[in-house]
Enzyme design. Sequence first.
Site, PDB file in Angstrom:
ATOM      1  N   GLY A 152      -0.558   4.534   0.297  1.00 18.01           N
ATOM      2  CA  GLY A 152      -1.212   5.512   0.900  1.00 18.01           C
ATOM      3  C   GLY A 152      -0.251   6.639   1.649  1.00 18.01           C
ATOM      4  N   PHE A 153      -0.982   7.257   2.835  1.00 18.46           N
ATOM      5  CA  PHE A 153       0.102   8.107   3.446  1.00 18.46           C
ATOM      6  C   PHE A 153       0.989   7.509   4.205  1.00 18.46           C
ATOM      7  CE2 PHE A 153      -4.039  10.974   2.946  1.00 18.46           C
ATOM      8  CZ  PHE A 153      -3.204  11.723   2.266  1.00 18.46           C
ATOM      9  N   GLY A 154       0.587   6.304   5.044  1.00 23.55           N
ATOM     10  CA  GLY A 154       1.318   5.254   5.808  1.00 23.55           C
ATOM     11  C   GLY A 154       2.282   4.706   5.006  1.00 23.55           C
TER      12      GLY A 154
ATOM     13  N   VAL B 108      -2.350  -7.692  -3.731  1.00 26.16           N
ATOM     14  CA  VAL B 108      -1.871  -8.685  -2.790  1.00 26.16           C
ATOM     15  C   VAL B 108      -3.295  -9.494  -2.048  1.00 26.16           C
ATOM     16  CG1 VAL B 108      -0.665  -9.296  -0.539  1.00 26.16           C
ATOM     17  CG2 VAL B 108       0.059  -7.547  -1.773  1.00 26.16           C
TER      18      VAL B 108
ATOM     19  N   ASP C  67      -5.151   2.806   8.322  1.00 25.64           N
ATOM     20  CA  ASP C  67      -6.429   2.415   8.530  1.00 25.64           C
ATOM     21  C   ASP C  67      -6.716   1.188   8.852  1.00 25.64           C
ATOM     22  OD1 ASP C  67      -7.324   5.144   8.274  1.00 25.64           O
ATOM     23  OD2 ASP C  67      -8.050   4.927   6.179  1.00 25.64           O
TER      24      ASP C  67
ATOM     25  N   GLY D  74       0.877  -1.181  -0.033  1.00 31.86           N
ATOM     26  CA  GLY D  74       0.150  -0.136  -0.059  1.00 31.86           C
ATOM     27  C   GLY D  74       0.841   1.101   0.049  1.00 31.86           C
TER      28      GLY D  74
ATOM     29  N   GLU E 167     -18.746  17.514   3.437  1.00 36.21           N
ATOM     30  CA  GLU E 167     -18.134  18.231   2.528  1.00 36.21           C
ATOM     31  C   GLU E 167     -18.819  17.981   1.092  1.00 36.21           C
ATOM     32  OE1 GLU E 167     -13.619  17.848   4.466  1.00 36.21           O
ATOM     33  OE2 GLU E 167     -14.141  16.481   3.047  1.00 36.21           O
TER      34      GLU E 167
END
Length: 429
Positions: free
Chosen positions: A11-13, A77, A306, A9, A169
């Site tokens: 993403g941010f992490g 994966v 997450d 992954g 939003e």
Amino acid sequence: MRPHVLIIGCGFGGLEAARALRAAAVDITVVDKTNHHLFQPLLYQVATAGLSAPSIAAPIRHLFRAQRNVTTLMGEVVAIDAAARTVSLKDGAVLHWDHLIVAAGATHSYFGRDDWAPFAPGLKTLDDAFEIRRRVLLAFEQAEREDDPARRAALMQFVVVGGGPTGVELAGTFAEIARHTLPGEFRRIDPRQARVLLVEGNARVLQAMPERLSERAREQLAALGVTVRLGARVTGIDAEGLDITTAAGPERLASRCIVWAAGVAASPLGRALVDTTGCTLDRAGRVVVGPDLSLTGFPAIQVIGDLAAAQSHTPGKAPTPVPGVSPGAKQMGRSAAANILRRLRGEATVPFRYADYGNLATIGRNSAVVDLGTPAGALRFSGYPAWLFWLFAHVYFLIGFRNRFVVLLDWAWAYWTYDRGARVVTQKR
């Protein structure tokens, strides 16, 4: 042979973990289902035609072009073998690792009613954003050709389920599109007559924020023309609308455009980790991790973002849950990388400690709420100053100068003209 770190992954992490290992004597492989890193906090802007996709996404290979110890692979994966230290991809490929960081993120949760998904898409990926944008804009196109008043009203009633930041939003921006962007472009309908409903099962929107800011957000939504239905539980969704139950009883809402922003579930890879390590999942499907973000009995496997049910460990205080927000994922990525380096040096790992910088949510033009934690205490404000703070904070954290420049330019143009330049859709899905 150098240790191999596999990161699932980007993403941010995952991105932060790989960057934190840029100077380390390790080989890194980053595997992601897509070829891009996505700035999810602005994904709703793509769904509402405010920004184009490249403005909030960056090719993963481009991000790591100068980091020579990183190899990027596009693949999904499907299985993890902790004993053999391998992962299997959907295309049959097998990757070996010495240290594994699982940052696979989250997906939508319909609370056991996945049959609602075709009628109420969620918002987690660019594909989701394109689909929501297509449905919103085509609803107005179909209303222009519709002669039956009831069917036209259903086409022009937009429902957002969920009063968290994404739901707030989206609802606020839908109202702005109807009242400011589209008027004058149709001949048989007045887009300003469109109704936007925000349906929330709890007693207030933005549950994670203080009650005063939550109420201020509700007031700002109402000022934009959004009808907020609190204490409304969804009991059914189909192609014609949705059923809700309130204190007054059951009610039917006719709508051809429903967006789901009510639930989040962890990546299915959590179940794959259970199968191979026997780890525990929480009610949301997140993997329960140890203080250093690793799995009990498997110190070489760390779960972040997450997908992790992580806790913050501050000396002298009881552990507290880490919220599922991008700053938390970034900090976990850096912590996971630092602990890998400690293991390689033969040192003990350290518990993860989360620094809470607060919460932001924008409601619409000149409207936002901000809840910040500062050394002097809580700083909370709303309205135009909060909107400016939200705007510059998001531009600052975007990836790359080009994206920052383009987003600022698009926002400036939209602010002065009310125009949304990304309103191109196709009929075929």
